[in-house]
Design a protein around this motif. Structure first.
Motif, PDB file in Angstrom:
ATOM      1  N   UNK A 325       0.852  -1.194   0.000  1.00  0.00           N
ATOM      2  CA  UNK A 325       0.000   0.000   0.000  1.00  0.00           C
ATOM      3  C   UNK A 325       0.885   1.240   0.000  1.00  0.00           C
ATOM      4  N   UNK A 326       0.555   2.191  -0.874  1.00  0.00           N
ATOM      5  CA  UNK A 326       1.392   3.377  -1.041  1.00  0.00           C
ATOM      6  C   UNK A 326       0.546   4.639  -0.951  1.00  0.00           C
ATOM      7  N   UNK A 327       1.009   5.619  -0.198  1.00  0.00           N
ATOM      8  CA  UNK A 327       0.382   6.940  -0.204  1.00  0.00           C
ATOM      9  C   UNK A 327       1.442   7.970  -0.571  1.00  0.00           C
ATOM     10  N   UNK A 328       1.211   8.693  -1.638  1.00  0.00           N
ATOM     11  CA  UNK A 328       2.120   9.781  -2.024  1.00  0.00           C
ATOM     12  C   UNK A 328       3.255   9.376  -2.947  1.00  0.00           C
ATOM     13  N   UNK A 329       3.286   8.110  -3.365  1.00  0.00           N
ATOM     14  CA  UNK A 329       4.323   7.681  -4.300  1.00  0.00           C
ATOM     15  C   UNK A 329       3.711   6.714  -5.287  1.00  0.00           C
TER      16      UNK A 329
END
Ligand code: TYD
Ligand code: MG
Length: 475
Positions: A325-329
């Motif tokens: 899970x990725x936030x901001x990339x």
């Protein structure tokens, strides 16, 4: 002559189809195709045909004496900078963003700033009533600015008013609410938005007015329906931010009069948006002691260096396939870095859920963040914190080599300014250092800035630097 008939237009990408279908073949969206009446092509008038005969076009040399276009500064530094040093006369700008992100607030402040500085400005709202806007202006303490307000959605009325008032700056909030008599399609459809934007841009060029169009963004991040509008305007600015966070970023996506990828940072408060002139401090706010999985990336956003914290977590997978899970990339980029760490350094992430977060809600697109992400992942996996006063940057190739990135000096200077004393960085970036590195590149050397350079040549080198072991077993 072709007879007038219906066409079917996708409201997401603007593709035209001969008949209705459930899914647009051009962009793959479902249920976006709407029937619109096709205007019969205008027959060319005899006078126009006559005009086409003579040499009606005078060509010019490339090195003309045209001066730089004069700029209209709103006095809101972050906004002016993203525009390339102020608004340009006779230009059109599209400002996009999610509903409720603060577009109206930003533009009301900008138009008030411009009006206060003697620029004749109008603000046309199709979304809010006059009283609502006045109330907001009062709350933000800008009600004394000589802005002319109007609430109107009909294009012809707006154009009449603009021709009559001859303002230097006009805000249309929003382009999706504007409609023209000449089309039967509903307001907000691609046909309406395209036609209205086209007319407004034409007016801007003809009358010398700077026009700002506000546009809503759809779920998937595109400026609603009209990608077409992006081609019509001179600049596209995106206003973005995370709901839970109080700060907002204005990002230049396209700019015919200035640099793109420039960002302006604002903080939403009780009295509107406040400029943030030192974003690094904001993004590093609340950063306590160095913790495993937390790394400070020295990035470049537009022309400015910005330090951001990158956080990673690698927890054992409880059941089934491991999560990423990725936030901001970028998710693909994360998969690539994980593959390099597994293949080139022998680490095993197969039994781990991997979470990656760019603190503060910033979205990073620079490949220079690769090394910082890898460092955060390795640090999280081995539960080993990096030194507290350390920044990281560098691009990682599939071979595992760490590649140099642009503007290393600016990144290091920003790090030094904020009290960081060492940097993990690629080899070439430190070519101007006063001492040479050892073959493994692991010795500390002093660079021109006060920041100590720790040269990382490969991904394996990074693992060794963080864990202190040559080929460590994955815990
Ligand atoms: P708005 O500018 O209306 O958003 P948009 O035009 O992009 O749809 O911003 C509305 C949000 O901003 C709303 O949720 C309230 C918040 N806000 C503040 O927190 N402080 C303020 O001073 C103002 C004017 C708005
Ligand atoms: Mg609004």
């Amino acid at each position: 002559m072709a007879k007038s008939q219906s066409v079917f237009v996708c409201q997401s990408c603007g593709a035209v189809h001969a008949r209705w279908q459930g899914r647009c073949e051009a962009c793959g969206a479902w249920n976006t195709i709407v029937e619109e009446a096709q205007e019969s092509p205008q027959s060319v008038s005899p006078s126009a045909r006559a005009r086409g005969k003579g040499p009606g076009l005078a060509f010019q040399a490339l090195d003309g004496v045209a001066q730089a276009p004069p700029r209209l500064a709103t006095g809101i530094g972050e906004f002016d900078r993203v525009c390339g040093g102020g608004l340009v006369e006779a230009s059109a700008i599209l400002v996009g963003g999610d509903p409720g992100i603060g577009k109206s607030t930003l533009l009301l402040q900008a138009v008030a700033g411009a009006a206060t500085r003697g620029i004749k400005s109008v603000y046309v709202s199709g979304e809010e009533a006059i009283a609502q806007i006045q109330d907001r202006a009062r709350r933000m303490g800008i009600e004394k600015a000589p802005v002319q307000l109007a609430a109107e959605t009909r294009l012809e009325t707006i154009l009449e008013a603009l021709k009559h008032e001859k303002p230097q700056l006009a805000i249309i909030d929003s382009i999706q609410t504007v409609w023209t008599d000449t089309l039967t399609a509903a307001p907000g459809t691609v046909a309406q938005v395209r036609a209205c934007a086209h007319e407004l841009v034409r007016h801007a060029k003809k009358a010398g007015t700077a026009i700002i169009l506000v546009g809503h963004v759809t779920k998937d991040g595109q400026i609603a329906g009209p990608r077409v509008v992006e081609h019509l305007v001179d600049a596209v600015l995106q206003f973005e931010g995370e709901r839970g966070h109080h700060f907002r970023i204005l990002r230049g996506l396209k700019n015919r009069f200035g640099p793109t990828d420039e960002i302006g940072v604002f903080e939403m408060g009780d009295a509107g948006l406040r400029e943030v002139t030192n974003p690094s401090q904001l993004f590093l706010d609340n950063r306590g002691h160095a913790r495993p999985g937390s790394v400070v990336f020295a990035g470049i956003e537009g022309t400015r260096p910005v330090l951001v914290e990158i956080q990673a977590l690698a927890s054992p997978t409880a059941f089934g396939a491991p999560r990423r899970a990725v936030v901001g990339w970028d998710t693909t980029r994360l998969a690539m870095i994980l593959a390099v760490l597994e293949t080139r350094c022998g680490l095993a992430f197969g039994g781990r859920d991997v979470y990656l977060n760019v603190a503060g809600g910033l979205k990073i697109s620079e490949p220079a963040a690769d090394l910082a992400v890898a460092a955060a992942l390795v640090s999280a996996l081995f539960d080993q914190a990096l030194p507290e006063d350390c920044v990281v940057f560098g691009e990682i190739a599939l071979s595992g080599d760490v590649r140099p990135v642009s503007r290393a000096d600016a990144r290091l200077k920003e790090a030094e300014k904020l009290g960081f004393t060492q940097a993990f960085l690629p080899r070439a970036a430190s070519s101007n250092t006063t001492a040479t590195t050892s073959s493994q590149g692991r010795r500390l050397v002093a660079g021109q800035s006060g920041v100590k350079h720790r040269v990382i040549a490969t991904a394996a080198d990074l693992v060794t630097t963080i864990t202190g072991q040559e080929y460590p077993e994955t815990p």
